[in-house]
Motif scaffolding. Structure first.
Motif, PDB file in Angstrom:
ATOM      1  N   VAL A 183       0.844  -1.194   0.000  1.00 57.10           N
ATOM      2  CA  VAL A 183       0.000   0.000   0.000  1.00 57.10           C
ATOM      3  C   VAL A 183       0.881   1.247   0.000  1.00 57.10           C
ATOM      4  O   VAL A 183       2.080   1.185   0.299  1.00 57.10           O
ATOM      5  CB  VAL A 183      -0.944   0.045   1.236  1.00 57.10           C
ATOM      6  N   ASP A 184       0.270   2.371  -0.331  1.00 60.51           N
ATOM      7  CA  ASP A 184       0.904   3.682  -0.215  1.00 60.51           C
ATOM      8  C   ASP A 184       0.162   4.489   0.836  1.00 60.51           C
ATOM      9  O   ASP A 184      -1.078   4.463   0.898  1.00 60.51           O
ATOM     10  CB  ASP A 184       0.865   4.434  -1.550  1.00 60.51           C
ATOM     11  N   ILE A 185       0.900   5.227   1.661  1.00 61.45           N
ATOM     12  CA  ILE A 185       0.316   6.070   2.697  1.00 61.45           C
ATOM     13  C   ILE A 185       0.715   7.513   2.410  1.00 61.45           C
ATOM     14  O   ILE A 185       1.889   7.806   2.165  1.00 61.45           O
ATOM     15  CB  ILE A 185       0.825   5.666   4.096  1.00 61.45           C
ATOM     16  N   THR A 186      -0.266   8.401   2.415  1.00 60.54           N
ATOM     17  CA  THR A 186       0.021   9.826   2.227  1.00 60.54           C
ATOM     18  C   THR A 186      -0.620  10.627   3.355  1.00 60.54           C
ATOM     19  O   THR A 186      -1.626  10.211   3.932  1.00 60.54           O
ATOM     20  CB  THR A 186      -0.525  10.330   0.882  1.00 60.54           C
ATOM     21  N   ASN A 187      -0.006  11.745   3.662  1.00 69.77           N
ATOM     22  CA  ASN A 187      -0.542  12.666   4.664  1.00 69.77           C
ATOM     23  C   ASN A 187      -0.724  13.996   3.947  1.00 69.77           C
ATOM     24  O   ASN A 187       0.190  14.807   3.860  1.00 69.77           O
ATOM     25  CB  ASN A 187       0.423  12.794   5.836  1.00 69.77           C
ATOM     26  N   SER A 226      -5.527  12.925   8.995  1.00 69.33           N
ATOM     27  CA  SER A 226      -5.265  13.386   7.621  1.00 69.33           C
ATOM     28  C   SER A 226      -4.557  12.341   6.765  1.00 69.33           C
ATOM     29  O   SER A 226      -4.217  12.585   5.618  1.00 69.33           O
ATOM     30  CB  SER A 226      -4.430  14.662   7.657  1.00 69.33           C
ATOM     31  N   VAL A 227      -4.327  11.155   7.330  1.00 60.88           N
ATOM     32  CA  VAL A 227      -3.630  10.100   6.604  1.00 60.88           C
ATOM     33  C   VAL A 227      -4.604   9.436   5.624  1.00 60.88           C
ATOM     34  O   VAL A 227      -5.742   9.139   5.974  1.00 60.88           O
ATOM     35  CB  VAL A 227      -3.058   9.063   7.583  1.00 60.88           C
ATOM     36  N   HIS A 228      -4.106   9.212   4.414  1.00 60.88           N
ATOM     37  CA  HIS A 228      -4.868   8.479   3.386  1.00 60.88           C
ATOM     38  C   HIS A 228      -4.073   7.240   2.975  1.00 60.88           C
ATOM     39  O   HIS A 228      -2.851   7.261   2.940  1.00 60.88           O
ATOM     40  CB  HIS A 228      -5.114   9.351   2.145  1.00 60.88           C
ATOM     41  N   VAL A 229      -4.830   6.198   2.640  1.00 56.30           N
ATOM     42  CA  VAL A 229      -4.210   4.926   2.268  1.00 56.30           C
ATOM     43  C   VAL A 229      -4.808   4.453   0.953  1.00 56.30           C
ATOM     44  O   VAL A 229      -6.010   4.576   0.726  1.00 56.30           O
ATOM     45  CB  VAL A 229      -4.454   3.831   3.329  1.00 56.30           C
ATOM     46  N   CYS A 230      -3.951   3.928   0.076  1.00 61.79           N
ATOM     47  CA  CYS A 230      -4.427   3.334  -1.168  1.00 61.79           C
ATOM     48  C   CYS A 230      -3.539   2.144  -1.514  1.00 61.79           C
ATOM     49  O   CYS A 230      -2.420   2.006  -0.997  1.00 61.79           O
ATOM     50  CB  CYS A 230      -4.429   4.363  -2.305  1.00 61.79           C
ATOM     51  N   LEU A 231      -4.043   1.291  -2.389  1.00 64.12           N
ATOM     52  CA  LEU A 231      -3.226   0.171  -2.848  1.00 64.12           C
ATOM     53  C   LEU A 231      -2.059   0.685  -3.673  1.00 64.12           C
ATOM     54  O   LEU A 231      -2.193   1.671  -4.418  1.00 64.12           O
ATOM     55  CB  LEU A 231      -4.066  -0.777  -3.717  1.00 64.12           C
ATOM     56  N   LYS A 232      -0.945   0.014  -3.567  1.00 61.28           N
ATOM     57  CA  LYS A 232       0.210   0.347  -4.398  1.00 61.28           C
ATOM     58  C   LYS A 232      -0.068  -0.214  -5.783  1.00 61.28           C
ATOM     59  O   LYS A 232      -0.277  -1.417  -5.948  1.00 61.28           O
ATOM     60  CB  LYS A 232       1.472  -0.234  -3.819  1.00 61.28           C
ATOM     61  N   ARG A 233      -0.063   0.642  -6.774  1.00 63.75           N
ATOM     62  CA  ARG A 233      -0.458   0.225  -8.110  1.00 63.75           C
ATOM     63  C   ARG A 233       0.731  -0.150  -8.985  1.00 63.75           C
ATOM     64  O   ARG A 233       0.563  -0.799 -10.018  1.00 63.75           O
ATOM     65  CB  ARG A 233      -1.252   1.353  -8.803  1.00 63.75           C
ATOM     66  N   ASN A 234       1.923   0.266  -8.620  1.00 60.15           N
ATOM     67  CA  ASN A 234       3.079  -0.067  -9.454  1.00 60.15           C
ATOM     68  C   ASN A 234       4.330  -0.193  -8.598  1.00 60.15           C
ATOM     69  O   ASN A 234       4.285  -0.002  -7.407  1.00 60.15           O
ATOM     70  CB  ASN A 234       3.284   0.952 -10.567  1.00 60.15           C
TER      71      ASN A 234
END
Length: 311
Positions: free
Chosen positions: A290-294, A303-311
Motif C-alpha cells: 500500500v501507499d500512505i500519504t498525509n 489526515s492520513v490516506h491509504v491506497c493500494l500500491k499500483r506499481n
C-alpha cells in the motif's frame, strides 16, 4: 519418565491395539516392491534410497539398481564410480550414501562370507548403517528387529497416546507396543498408519484409522505433533485484518483511516482505532503493498490516506 509411567499412557489392552493395527494393515496397504521380499540386500538398498526421498520416487531407482547389481556380491564387485554415477543419474542425492552402500556390500562379502548379519547391533557394523536402518533391515528381512521409530511413528504415538516429545520415551513406548515376534508386519503397519492415516493433515475417517477408539487426538480434536506445530488462530489475527485492508482498498481509490477502519472491523475505535490501524497499514507499506500519504502534512492521523500500491 519411567517404563511404568509410559505404560500408564498406553491403552490397557495392548493386544487389542496390536491386532487392530495389524488387521488394518493386512487388509489394505500401499504396495512397494521391497515389501514383497525378505532379501536383506534388497531391503538395505531400499532403506538407503528412502532416506529423505519420497517413496514413490524410489521405486524405479530401486528396480533399476537391482537390475544393475542384483546381489550383494555383484555390488561389492562394482566400481565405486559406477555406483555413484547411478546415484547421481537417478537424483537420489547425498552421494556419500552410494559410497557407504558400496562399502557395506564389500563388508558383507569379505567379513561375513556373503551372509548378512541378522541383528540390529550386528547390522550397525556395516558402513553407513545407523540404528534406524539396522533395525529396519533386521525387522523386514529377519523379523528380529525392535520397534522402528521414525517421524511418522513419533507423530502417531504423540497424537494417539500422548507420548511426550522425547526420543528415549518414544523408543520405550514403541517397543512396549510392539507385537512380540512380529516386528516385520508391525513396523510396516505403524509406519503405514503414520504415512496414510496420521500424516501432518490427519485422514482418520477416510483412511479408516484402526486406533480411533483409543486416540487422544481423535477425541480432543487437537492434532498437533512434534512435526506439526499449532497453527496460529486466524480469526481476529493481524493476518486476517491485513487481508481485509487489501480487499477493501481494492474497491476504492483511497481512504482515510477513519473511512477504512469501520470497513474492516465493526469495533473500530478506542483500542482498535487510528493508531492500531496506522501501525497495520504501515506494515503493509513496508511490504510494498500500500501507499500512505498525509495530504495536510499534519502529524494528526486523521489526515492520513491509504491506497493500494499500483506499481
Amino acid at each position: 519418565m519411567t517404563e511404568e509411567s509410559i505404560e500408564s499412557t498406553l491403552p490397557a489392552d495392548l493386544t487389542a491395539v496390536q491386532d487392530a493395527l495389524i488387521d488394518w494393515y493386512e487388509s489394505d496397504h500401499r504396495s512397494y516392491p521391497w515389501r514383497e521380499t525378505t532379501d536383506p540386500y534388497a531391503i538395505l538398498v531400499s532403506e538407503v534410497m528412502s532416506q529423505q526421498t519420497q517413496l514413490d520416487r524410489v521405486v524405479s531407482a530401486w528396480e533399476d539398481f537391482l537390475d544393475e547389481w542384483p546381489t550383494v556380491e555383484s555390488l561389492a564387485a562394482a566400481q565405486r564410480g559406477d555406483v555413484v554415477s547411478f546415484w547421481t543419474a537417478h537424483s537420489l542425492g547425498y552421494n556419500n550414501r552410494a559410497k557407504y552402500l558400496h562399502e557395506a556390500a564389500k563388508q558383507v562379502r569379505d567379513d561375513y562370507d556373503g551372509e548378512f548379519p541378522e541383528t540390529p547391533t550386528e547390522l550397525q557394523d556395516l558402513m553407513g548403517v545407523g540404528p534406524y536402518t539396522a533395525n529396519a533391515v533386521a525387522s523386514f528381512a529377519f523379523n528380529t528387529g525392535d520397534a522402528v521409530v521414525d517421524t511418522n511413528v513419533k507423530r502417531v504415538l504423540y497424537r494417539a497416546f500422548s507420548v511426550p516429545d522425547d526420543d528415549s520415551v518414544f523408543k520405550t513406548a514403541a517397543n512396549t507396543l510392539l507385537a512380540d515376534g512380529r516386528s516385520r508386519v508391525w513396523n510396516n503397519a505403524i509406519m503405514e498408519l503414520g504415512g496414510v492415516a496420521c500424516g501432518k493433515t490427519p485422514r482418520c475417517e477416510e483412511a479408516g484409522c484402526p486406533w480411533r477408539q483409543w486416540c487422544d487426538a481423535y477425541e480432543s480434536g487437537d492434532f498437533t505433533a512434534p512435526d506439526v506445530p499449532t497453527q496460529p488462530i486466524f480469526a481476529g489475527s493481524r493476518r486476517q485484518f491485513r487481508g481485509r485492508v487489501i480487499r477493501t482498498l481494492a474497491e476504492y481509490e483511497q481512504l482515510t483511516l477513519d473511512e477504512l477502519g469501520p470497513r474492516i472491523r465493526v469495533d473500530y475505535g478506542g483500542k482498535f482505532g487510528r493508531e492500531w490501524l496506522y501501525e497495520l497499514v504501515s506494515d503493509l507499506e513496508s511490504d510494498g503493498l500500500v501507499d500512505i500519504t498525509n495530504e495536510n502534512r499534519s502529524t494528526e492521523l486523521e489526515s492520513v490516506h491509504v491506497c493500494l500500491k499500483r506499481n
